[in-house]
Design a protein around this motif. Sequence first.
Motif, PDB file in Angstrom:
ATOM      1  N   HIS A 163      -4.717  23.949 -27.841  1.00 53.16           N
ATOM      2  CA  HIS A 163      -5.583  22.804 -27.441  1.00 53.16           C
ATOM      3  C   HIS A 163      -4.612  22.059 -26.432  1.00 53.16           C
ATOM      4  O   HIS A 163      -3.404  21.619 -26.856  1.00 53.16           O
ATOM      5  CB  HIS A 163      -5.874  21.839 -28.626  1.00 53.16           C
ATOM      6  CG  HIS A 163      -6.236  22.333 -29.652  1.00 53.16           C
ATOM      7  ND1 HIS A 163      -7.792  22.331 -30.053  1.00 53.16           N
ATOM      8  CD2 HIS A 163      -5.906  23.367 -30.901  1.00 53.16           C
ATOM      9  CE1 HIS A 163      -8.196  23.097 -31.010  1.00 53.16           C
ATOM     10  NE2 HIS A 163      -7.181  23.549 -31.565  1.00 53.16           N
TER      11      HIS A 163
ATOM     12  N   HIS B 101      -8.280  30.542 -36.238  1.00 54.62           N
ATOM     13  CA  HIS B 101      -7.863  30.476 -37.531  1.00 54.62           C
ATOM     14  C   HIS B 101      -8.531  31.447 -38.395  1.00 54.62           C
ATOM     15  O   HIS B 101      -7.857  32.756 -38.541  1.00 54.62           O
ATOM     16  CB  HIS B 101      -7.841  29.165 -38.375  1.00 54.62           C
ATOM     17  CG  HIS B 101      -7.253  28.050 -37.603  1.00 54.62           C
ATOM     18  ND1 HIS B 101      -5.835  27.903 -37.531  1.00 54.62           N
ATOM     19  CD2 HIS B 101      -7.550  26.853 -37.182  1.00 54.62           C
ATOM     20  CE1 HIS B 101      -5.383  27.000 -37.257  1.00 54.62           C
ATOM     21  NE2 HIS B 101      -6.364  26.207 -36.563  1.00 54.62           N
TER      22      HIS B 101
ATOM     23  N   ASP C 239      -1.461  26.662 -31.427  1.00 55.45           N
ATOM     24  CA  ASP C 239      -2.542  25.613 -31.950  1.00 55.45           C
ATOM     25  C   ASP C 239      -2.217  24.339 -30.997  1.00 55.45           C
ATOM     26  O   ASP C 239      -2.886  23.994 -29.925  1.00 55.45           O
ATOM     27  CB  ASP C 239      -2.369  25.311 -33.289  1.00 55.45           C
ATOM     28  CG  ASP C 239      -3.803  24.860 -33.870  1.00 55.45           C
ATOM     29  OD1 ASP C 239      -4.787  24.685 -33.279  1.00 55.45           O
ATOM     30  OD2 ASP C 239      -3.921  24.682 -34.978  1.00 55.45           O
TER      31      ASP C 239
HETATM   32 ZN    ZN Z   1      -7.063  24.864 -33.179  1.00 53.31          ZN
END
Ligand code: ZN
Length: 330
Positions: free
Chosen positions: A11, A213, A270
Amino acid sequence: MPIPKAELHLHIEGTLEPELAFALAARNGVTLPYADTEALRKAYLFEDLQSFLNLYYELMAVLRTERDFEDLANAYLARAAAQGVRHAEIFFDPQAHIARGVDMGTVVEGLWRALGDSGTNHGISTRLIMCFLRDESADSAMETLEAAKPYLHRITGIGLDSAEVGHPPVKFREVYEAAAALGLRRVAHAGEEGPPAYITEALDVLGVERVDHGLRCVEDAELVARLVRDRIPLTLCPLSNVRLRAVDVLAEHPLPAMLDAGLLCTVNSDDPAYFGGYVGDNFDAVRSALGLSEDRLRELARNSFVASFLEDDEELRARYLAEVEAYEFS
Ligand code: ZN
Ligand code: HPA
């Protein structure tokens, strides 16, 4: 030199380091509710996904102009390059910006100022994936897709993120259908905090090609068999899982068992500014905590390019895969 790899679960807003947050706050006249970077870092103790998201959305207040998004992306690309990243498929959260009065064009064109030259400036090819916030309404997601239409030449795919539990994939069936009709690739976060049924639903109802994930698939043997059979990639984020308490300690992460089961796993960062490391740090951490062999590390690097959306440039994918095979561990 670290092993060449692709990063597929990142992100861009989660790469906002405290130093840059304060620099952008000063530039934009925004006051942050923290005295300094040290005080801010002390807030990085998370209990679960929501406690992280609260800070993640709060700090976004400093991102206001195209130049801010450009600086954010360039800072990420420089760090990623130093950790062996050769290709990055980057998430962004337009609804979190539009809600603050920062429009889609500012976000996409700002990011593109960095991504458009990322090959030359950082040696990294890039793609953009626009995420919908699953705790916002389905109508809001559809409006966001509409707002993205002038920028679709910059956007490869769509994703789904933010608070998972209570917001099952089926809520976004229509917007995923509309995105598919526009030729966009589809991924979704599923099975991070939510149950394995959310992974199945993301595949069946949203038609996702890759699961972000997907950690909790291990609770459903039939689902694991399906993911193995259909070669559905999972974008795992080990340090994130520890920080958000999806696993207790890294040594208990199911990654080795998942690889043994034949799952197409990748390792990613992430939100690296918040979770204690970029993707190379995640590779290093799983290597030491889980005792992964060099063959396993090479498999993870290979998987990252296999799982990437490089169907539009197979020559480039082949070049990256050759780099992985030729890599010598020191
Ligand atoms: Zn994520
Ligand atoms: N999960 C869900 N939403 C997110 C995450 C995450 O790890 N990071 C940023 N938005």
